[in-house]
Design a protein around this motif. Structure first.
Motif, short mmCIF file in Angstrom:
data_model
loop_
_atom_site.label_atom_id
_atom_site.label_comp_id
_atom_site.label_asym_id
_atom_site.label_seq_id
_atom_site.Cartn_x
_atom_site.Cartn_y
_atom_site.Cartn_z
N PHE A 283 0.61 2.52 7.34
CA PHE A 283 -0.66 2.78 6.83
C PHE A 283 -1.26 3.09 5.83
CE2 PHE A 283 -4.97 4.83 7.45
CZ PHE A 283 -5.56 3.42 7.63
N ILE A 285 -0.11 2.33 3.12
CA ILE A 285 -0.76 1.01 1.70
C ILE A 285 -1.77 1.12 1.98
CG2 ILE A 285 -0.65 -0.59 3.69
CD1 ILE A 285 0.70 -2.62 1.80
N ILE A 286 -2.33 1.44 2.98
CA ILE A 286 -3.86 0.93 2.35
C ILE A 286 -4.55 2.40 1.84
CG2 ILE A 286 -6.38 0.91 3.91
CD1 ILE A 286 -4.92 -0.40 5.60
N SER A 289 -4.00 2.74 -1.86
CA SER A 289 -3.54 1.62 -2.24
C SER A 289 -1.82 0.71 -3.11
CB SER A 289 -4.87 1.97 -3.55
OG SER A 289 -6.04 1.66 -3.44
N LEU A 290 -0.86 1.01 -1.97
CA LEU A 290 0.04 -0.01 -2.77
C LEU A 290 0.05 -1.07 -2.80
CD1 LEU A 290 2.35 2.97 -0.56
CD2 LEU A 290 1.51 3.19 -2.20
N PHE A 292 2.88 -4.56 -2.45
CA PHE A 292 4.79 -4.80 -1.57
C PHE A 292 4.48 -6.29 -1.90
CE2 PHE A 292 6.13 -2.08 1.96
CZ PHE A 292 4.86 -0.63 1.95
N GLU B 264 -4.89 -5.97 3.18
CA GLU B 264 -4.82 -4.66 3.41
C GLU B 264 -5.75 -4.02 3.55
OE1 GLU B 264 -2.63 -5.06 6.34
OE2 GLU B 264 -1.55 -7.12 5.88
N CYS B 265 -6.59 -4.27 4.72
CA CYS B 265 -8.04 -3.68 4.52
C CYS B 265 -8.41 -2.79 5.99
CB CYS B 265 -9.03 -4.64 5.10
SG CYS B 265 -10.83 -3.79 4.66
N GLY B 266 -7.23 -2.95 6.84
CA GLY B 266 -7.55 -2.21 7.42
C GLY B 266 -6.61 -2.09 9.03
N MET B 267 -6.21 -1.62 9.73
CA MET B 267 -5.08 -1.41 11.11
C MET B 267 -5.50 -0.52 12.24
SD MET B 267 -1.37 -0.79 8.54
CE MET B 267 -1.30 -2.07 7.36
N PHE B 292 1.83 -7.87 0.04
CA PHE B 292 0.77 -7.02 0.37
C PHE B 292 0.35 -6.22 -0.44
CE2 PHE B 292 2.57 -7.38 5.39
CZ PHE B 292 3.13 -8.13 5.01
N TYR B 293 -1.21 -6.19 -0.27
CA TYR B 293 -2.43 -5.55 -1.67
C TYR B 293 -3.12 -4.45 -0.11
CZ TYR B 293 -1.80 -9.06 -4.71
OH TYR B 293 -1.73 -10.11 -5.19
N GLY B 294 -2.78 -2.92 -0.38
CA GLY B 294 -3.60 -2.15 0.15
C GLY B 294 -4.64 -2.22 -1.10
N PHE B 295 -5.70 -1.93 -0.36
CA PHE B 295 -6.83 -1.58 -1.16
C PHE B 295 -8.03 -0.60 -0.09
CE2 PHE B 295 -10.10 -4.64 0.39
CZ PHE B 295 -8.88 -5.34 0.87
N GLN B 296 -8.77 -0.04 -1.03
CA GLN B 296 -9.89 0.87 -0.57
C GLN B 296 -11.39 0.46 -1.77
OE1 GLN B 296 -8.85 5.00 -0.51
NE2 GLN B 296 -8.61 4.83 1.96
#
Lengths: 357, 357
Positions: A283, A285-286, A289-290, A292, B264-267, B292-296
């Motif tokens: 999680f 990653i969110i 702001s990672l 992969f 990746e905006c939410g899990m 895979f991009y995690g972001f906020q």
């Protein structure tokens, strides 16, 4: 010239699931074939003299009946190697060309077309063995992945970096491919050339020592020291080069700065579980702001190979980029090399030196 | 002007773990406070008249004793909202300014500094409620994430796209935040504006219908239709907007083209398991060169908010971008709105309309 022996290493039998490939049983050094290099018919093709052959742990898989691509019993082994063209009737291929490709393990090879083989340029007069190591697929993978995805300049002064090697082979708990070690050592050096602090881990004190010698700021044996503890002290990290997945990946996620890059090159730890594994802290990653990036050298070749061929060979020639090889002499030592890479008795990337250029 | 009632919605008690917040018990509509908007002392600050308040499922968490940031008993509720400045002694704030921020649920608010509140521009004369929905955080998240990471132009003609919404709230198995629905609907429309084929899923036929109405090429109820089957038929996909994680993520990995982007905006699916979950096929990040991009939204605001404020409001004004609201009238309906977003009885993003502008 009279006919000479065309030495070969033949696959004599498949090895069992719990069995190492045994020289003389699984593979046999064979001298029954002869060839006259000056007169053997080419039929529009060309004659290659084998110089260097790469010995990699994955070959063991092809020595099994259950493999998806088993070797043929009675035919020679094959792996990546370098050879020199002695004669040619193919206009694409010239005498003196050095070619790189999947070679049969024999002294002389007659072939019609270039196929997937590549011509090598060697303006820096490097040993040809280098072209199956630091200038071969392992080196390409390191360079392409690093250049495409590390974004090293984005990393700030606290920037740190971790890569973890495993020393268990996916197939059967033997030592991790030492071609993977070639890759890891080059990544460490690329990171140092980019001015980063490098944290690296390996599964033996000997490898850790070599990592330090080539420039890792922090290197440790993950079997005797907890990765999480080291990262807590030496991190946080901006870049993680992942060959392993699993716990090391979780530790890296915990130690990651916001915006850290995860270069996903391998997930050795997941192979035995059918690639499926739990990621405790995915999680983040969110929350952090990672990013992969999964990648493979082949798909990045068109973009980066020219630069790679320009930049890396002179650095290898000048000694700025170091590499390590364990050279076995002659096709007669082929079976032993193959066994050594399974049991971990080789000291570095295994190369069978078949002939001088 | 004589003093008027300063209506408030007060937190009267915390609700239990299995209990919905009950109007009149958990929250109380209160009319005991009065204020004279013309004369109430400002002490260098300003007076805001509340216009619109956002009602979101997450508020329930703050109505619990166990929350990390519980509301204070006896004080008003607070959530994002929009108000208009009636009087000001603060040089930064002018009469007639519309401000956006975390507002107490009361008709009139006196405040000293702007703090985190923002001035809103509304050249397109949109309803102010829009600024807590499609032009608020949900809309920003959709726009920033899409623009930064989708790389829509890279997607080829087969390009397809899937996003999955869950309708279970992490805390207690109630309906998923409808602010998340605002986000999803905007992402669908941004993808259509970029010329992509859009596959979307939701947990009710009503939501599926709305997804189709606003332009999704394929929309389905994931409770009655298997996501994997739909993706097999309508995929492969180049972009996956992930609000859910878990199985939907695995299905998307299976259906991904090489080089597909995972936003990746939410899990949601992982919240109940402490964010830890097994990814059956994560290894394909390598075999397929996935990213895979995690972001906020907050971290992308500096880069994209100006463009967002320029581009999106006119599209909303012209009807090219559609949105949906469920408007509750007056602070007296606040408690019911809060209950409805927990039980799923609201039909769209819940807004309490407190006063006209």
């Amino acid at each position: 010239m009279a006919p000479v022996v065309n030495e070969r290493v033949i696959v004599a039998s498949y090895s069992g699931p719990q069995e190492y490939p045994t020289p003389g049983k699984t593979t046999v050094y064979d001298t029954t074939e002869t060839i006259d290099p000056e007169t053997t018919p080419l039929n529009g093709g060309f004659l290659l003299k084998t110089l260097e052959l790469s010995i990699d742990p994955y070959l063991r898989n092809r020595l099994r009946k259950e493999s998806t691509a088993p070797f043929t019993i009675g035919a020679p082994l094959a792996s990546h190697g370098v050879g020199i063209v002695l004669r040619s009737e193919n206009p694409e291929v010239e005498v003196g060309d050095h070619l790189y490709g999947l070679l049969e393990h024999k002294s002389y090879i007659v072939r019609k077309e270039l196929g997937g083989w590549k011509k090598l340029r060697n303006v820096d007069k490097l040993p040809w063995s280098v072209f199956i190591g630091v200038l071969g697929m392992p080196g390409q993978t390191a360079y392409f992945g690093w250049k495409e995805h590390a974004h090293a300049k984005k990393a700030n002064s606290r920037s740190t970096f971790i890569m973890t090697t495993a020393d268990r082979h996916p197939m059967d708990r033997v030592k991790l491919s030492l071609s993977r070690q070639v890759l890891v050592l080059l990544v460490i050096q690329l990171a140092k050339l980019d001015g980063l602090k490098v944290i690296a881990s390996a599964g033996s004190d000997e490898k850790v020592e070599w990592m330090k010698e080539i420039g890792a700021d922090v290197a440790f044996n993950y079997k005797t020291t907890k990765t999480a503890d080291v990262l807590k002290k030496e991190g946080p990290i901006d870049i993680f080069w992942d060959n392993v997945g699993g716990e090391a990946l979780e530790d890296a996620i915990d130690a990651a700065n916001n915006y850290a890059r995860f270069l996903e090159c391998g997930m050795i730890s997941a192979y035995n579980s059918g690639y499926s594994f739990r990621i405790r802290n995915f999680f983040h990653i969110i929350t952090k702001s990672l990013v992969f990036y999964g990648f493979q050298a082949g798909r990045l070749e068109a973009k980066w190979d020219d630069e790679f061929r320009k930049v890396v060979p002179p650095l290898v020639a000048s000694g700025e980029i170091k590499y390590k090889e364990h050279i076995y002499h002659g096709l007669e030592s082929d079976g032993q090399a193959l066994l050594d890479v399974q049991t971990g008795n080789n000291k570095a990337k295994a190369v069978v030196h078949v002939a001088g250029n």
